[in-house]
Design a protein around this motif. Structure first.
Motif, PDB file in Angstrom:
ATOM      1  N   ASP A   1       0.825  -1.203   0.000  1.00 47.54           N
ATOM      2  CA  ASP A   1       0.000   0.000   0.000  1.00 47.54           C
ATOM      3  C   ASP A   1       0.860   1.253   0.000  1.00 47.54           C
ATOM      4  O   ASP A   1       1.795   1.392   0.795  1.00 47.54           O
ATOM      5  N   ASP A   2       0.578   2.140  -0.939  1.00 46.31           N
ATOM      6  CA  ASP A   2       1.133   3.487  -0.977  1.00 46.31           C
ATOM      7  C   ASP A   2      -0.074   4.402  -1.005  1.00 46.31           C
ATOM      8  O   ASP A   2      -0.789   4.466  -2.003  1.00 46.31           O
ATOM      9  N   ASP A   3      -0.318   5.123   0.102  1.00 43.15           N
ATOM     10  CA  ASP A   3      -1.567   5.880   0.209  1.00 43.15           C
ATOM     11  C   ASP A   3      -1.466   7.310  -0.289  1.00 43.15           C
ATOM     12  O   ASP A   3      -2.301   8.158   0.068  1.00 43.15           O
ATOM     13  N   ASP A   4      -0.487   7.597  -1.155  1.00 42.15           N
ATOM     14  CA  ASP A   4      -0.403   8.919  -1.762  1.00 42.15           C
ATOM     15  C   ASP A   4      -1.714   9.230  -2.483  1.00 42.15           C
ATOM     16  O   ASP A   4      -2.238   8.406  -3.248  1.00 42.15           O
ATOM     17  N   ALA A   5      -2.269  10.413  -2.252  1.00 41.34           N
ATOM     18  CA  ALA A   5      -3.593  10.760  -2.774  1.00 41.34           C
ATOM     19  C   ALA A   5      -3.642  10.821  -4.287  1.00 41.34           C
ATOM     20  O   ALA A   5      -4.701  10.606  -4.893  1.00 41.34           O
ATOM     21  N   ASN A   6      -2.515  11.133  -4.946  1.00 40.42           N
ATOM     22  CA  ASN A   6      -2.518  11.274  -6.405  1.00 40.42           C
ATOM     23  C   ASN A   6      -2.061  10.020  -7.131  1.00 40.42           C
ATOM     24  O   ASN A   6      -2.709   9.575  -8.078  1.00 40.42           O
ATOM     25  N   ASP A   7      -0.933   9.463  -6.705  1.00 38.55           N
ATOM     26  CA  ASP A   7      -0.348   8.350  -7.447  1.00 38.55           C
ATOM     27  C   ASP A   7      -0.366   7.039  -6.675  1.00 38.55           C
ATOM     28  O   ASP A   7       0.134   6.023  -7.161  1.00 38.55           O
ATOM     29  N   GLY A   8      -0.916   7.034  -5.457  1.00 42.66           N
ATOM     30  CA  GLY A   8      -0.870   5.848  -4.621  1.00 42.66           C
ATOM     31  C   GLY A   8      -1.873   4.776  -5.008  1.00 42.66           C
ATOM     32  O   GLY A   8      -2.880   5.034  -5.677  1.00 42.66           O
ATOM     33  N   PHE A   9      -1.609   3.563  -4.558  1.00 41.82           N
ATOM     34  CA  PHE A   9      -2.467   2.417  -4.842  1.00 41.82           C
ATOM     35  C   PHE A   9      -2.124   1.314  -3.858  1.00 41.82           C
ATOM     36  O   PHE A   9      -1.092   1.367  -3.167  1.00 41.82           O
ATOM     37  N   LEU A  10      -2.988   0.329  -3.787  1.00 43.12           N
ATOM     38  CA  LEU A  10      -2.667  -0.857  -2.998  1.00 43.12           C
ATOM     39  C   LEU A  10      -2.844  -2.096  -3.866  1.00 43.12           C
ATOM     40  O   LEU A  10      -3.528  -2.067  -4.895  1.00 43.12           O
ATOM     41  N   VAL A  11      -2.213  -3.179  -3.437  1.00 39.62           N
ATOM     42  CA  VAL A  11      -2.342  -4.473  -4.099  1.00 39.62           C
ATOM     43  C   VAL A  11      -2.766  -5.481  -3.042  1.00 39.62           C
ATOM     44  O   VAL A  11      -2.159  -5.544  -1.957  1.00 39.62           O
ATOM     45  N   ASN A  12      -3.815  -6.230  -3.320  1.00 39.29           N
ATOM     46  CA  ASN A  12      -4.206  -7.304  -2.419  1.00 39.29           C
ATOM     47  C   ASN A  12      -4.570  -8.543  -3.217  1.00 39.29           C
ATOM     48  O   ASN A  12      -4.662  -8.503  -4.446  1.00 39.29           O
ATOM     49  N   THR A  13      -4.749  -9.652  -2.535  1.00 40.38           N
ATOM     50  CA  THR A  13      -5.159 -10.876  -3.218  1.00 40.38           C
ATOM     51  C   THR A  13      -6.658 -10.815  -3.453  1.00 40.38           C
ATOM     52  O   THR A  13      -7.422 -10.404  -2.574  1.00 40.38           O
ATOM     53  N   ASP A  14      -7.077 -11.211  -4.639  1.00 39.80           N
ATOM     54  CA  ASP A  14      -8.492 -11.188  -4.988  1.00 39.80           C
ATOM     55  C   ASP A  14      -9.184 -12.411  -4.385  1.00 39.80           C
ATOM     56  O   ASP A  14      -8.659 -13.530  -4.478  1.00 39.80           O
ATOM     57  N   PRO A  15     -10.362 -12.245  -3.751  1.00 36.87           N
ATOM     58  CA  PRO A  15     -11.069 -13.385  -3.147  1.00 36.87           C
ATOM     59  C   PRO A  15     -11.392 -14.497  -4.140  1.00 36.87           C
ATOM     60  O   PRO A  15     -11.610 -15.639  -3.722  1.00 36.87           O
ATOM     61  N   LYS A  16     -11.431 -14.181  -5.453  1.00 30.82           N
ATOM     62  CA  LYS A  16     -11.728 -15.246  -6.409  1.00 30.82           C
ATOM     63  C   LYS A  16     -10.563 -16.223  -6.573  1.00 30.82           C
ATOM     64  O   LYS A  16     -10.711 -17.283  -7.179  1.00 30.82           O
ATOM     65  N   TRP A  17      -9.390 -15.880  -6.014  1.00 31.04           N
ATOM     66  CA  TRP A  17      -8.258 -16.802  -6.006  1.00 31.04           C
ATOM     67  C   TRP A  17      -8.470 -17.771  -4.834  1.00 31.04           C
ATOM     68  O   TRP A  17      -7.947 -17.592  -3.754  1.00 31.04           O
ATOM     69  N   VAL A  18      -9.257 -18.809  -5.067  1.00 31.86           N
ATOM     70  CA  VAL A  18      -9.696 -19.688  -3.987  1.00 31.86           C
ATOM     71  C   VAL A  18      -8.644 -20.698  -3.564  1.00 31.86           C
ATOM     72  O   VAL A  18      -8.782 -21.343  -2.517  1.00 31.86           O
ATOM     73  N   THR A  19      -7.566 -20.887  -4.351  1.00 33.68           N
ATOM     74  CA  THR A  19      -6.516 -21.829  -3.945  1.00 33.68           C
ATOM     75  C   THR A  19      -5.382 -21.124  -3.204  1.00 33.68           C
ATOM     76  O   THR A  19      -4.348 -21.730  -2.923  1.00 33.68           O
TER      77      THR A  19
END
Length: 336
Positions: free
Chosen positions: A175-193
């Motif tokens: 997670d980079d919470d910069d208001a302009n260029d920030g974003f986060l990456v998480n695992t998608d719940p559809k990845w069930v394995t």
């Protein structure tokens, strides 16, 4: 009368007990997912129940029995509806996956808002023929943009819960919470394995057999980018960072090399807050040629012309019963 009904609505679903089917939306012959429409006791708002079998991670035959045992995911971070993922007794159907989309939990929402959300999921899960429409900038302005503006704000409330660290912290990879260029990456719940994020230490995620089905999601923090159409040169730092850092995080967490990773954007997207999909190239769902746009190609297009996605025509794939398709057809009839 309405308030007493809302008071009786269960805001949490402990099981499927009492669910009464009113309609089979999809028999699963083509998609592999059976979708049912019906009601739960105490609530006359209909819900969608989906039944499917999860993929099995290859290469881990010793852990096969564990891999197909599903853990409950209830409630999901979704704010627009209750989203549940449950297990089924092995003597009934081993390895059967159950998902429930329950708008009845929104006791404080209007009947109209709940009906719109239900209609969206009924349309998405009902068996229907796919159609394509070549959307030019005029069609976007006249049909697609009003469609986006009509979506209830609660439809992406779950996105803000994730961005605000209120939900799915166990799935957070970066997670980079910069208001302009920030974003986060998480695992998608559809990845069930994926290994159970609450019970399995992160060091055990590296080179896990389930990475063959790797599916992660990148969410930008800024709220003024809803889809591919909104991207301009000002967003290039964010897009480049999502491509670079996403690759780095996934490689360091799961051991997946760059050549095995696909990064893309959907248009039209499933929800209108800009996001990026990261998948193993072996994953074949959600990557149809008329819907998926590779992020590296998106970046190059904007580098050549900041207004590329404001001016170009884009092919849209949807279902024949989708509201967006109805709007496009009306536009065609009007000769716009």
């Amino acid at each position: 009368m309405a308030s007493s009904l809302h008071d009786a609505m269960p805001d949490r679903l402990p099981s499927l007990r009492g669910f009464k089917t009113s309609r089979v939306l999809n028999d699963g012959k083509e998609s592999g997912v059976v979708a049912l429409l019906g009601t739960f006791p105490g609530c006359d708002t209909e819900s969608v129940v989906k039944l499917s079998r999860p993929p099995i991670p290859l290469g881990d035959l010793d852990g096969l029995a564990t891999a197909v045992t599903l853990s409950e995911r209830a409630p999901y971070s979704g704010m627009e509806y209750g989203y549940y993922h449950g297990v089924v007794a092995s003597e009934f159907a081993p390895g059967l996956s159950v998902d429930v989309l329950y708008p009845g939990c929104l006791a404080n929402e209007s009947e109209e808002a709940r009906a719109k959300l239900l209609a969206k999921h009924v349309s998405r899960n009902a068996s229907q023929a796919p159609v394509v429409f070549r959307e030019n900038p005029r069609a976007y302005a006249a049909a697609h943009l009003p469609y986006i503006d009509a979506i209830p704000s609660s439809a992406i409330g779950w996105v803000y819960k994730i961005l605000n660290k209120e939900k799915e912290l166990e799935r957070l990879l970066f997670d980079d919470d910069d208001a302009n260029d920030g974003f986060l990456v998480n695992t998608d719940p559809k990845w069930v394995t994926h290994p159970d994020p609450k019970a399995t230490p992160k060091e055990q995620w590296m080179n896990h057999p389930g990475t063959r089905e790797l599916y992660c999601l990148g969410l930008c923090h800024r709220k003024d980018v809803r889809s591919l159409r909104d991207l301009r040169a000002a967003h290039l730092p964010m897009l480049r960072a999502m491509a670079r850092k996403g690759r780095e995080v996934i490689k360091n967490t799961y051991g997946l090399a760059d050549e095995s990773l696909r990064i893309f954007v959907h248009y039209p997207p499933q929800f209108y807050h800009f996001h990026v999909h990261f998948t193993n190239v072996s994953v074949d769902h959600g990557v149809s040629a008329e819907r998926a746009h590779l992020l590296d190609d998106v970046i190059e297009n904007i580098e050549r012309d900041s207004e590329h996605y404001a001016k170009c025509s884009i092919t849209c794939r949807m279902g024949e019963n989708d509201e967006l398709w109805r709007r496009f057809k009306e536009l065609d009839k009007a000769g716009a």
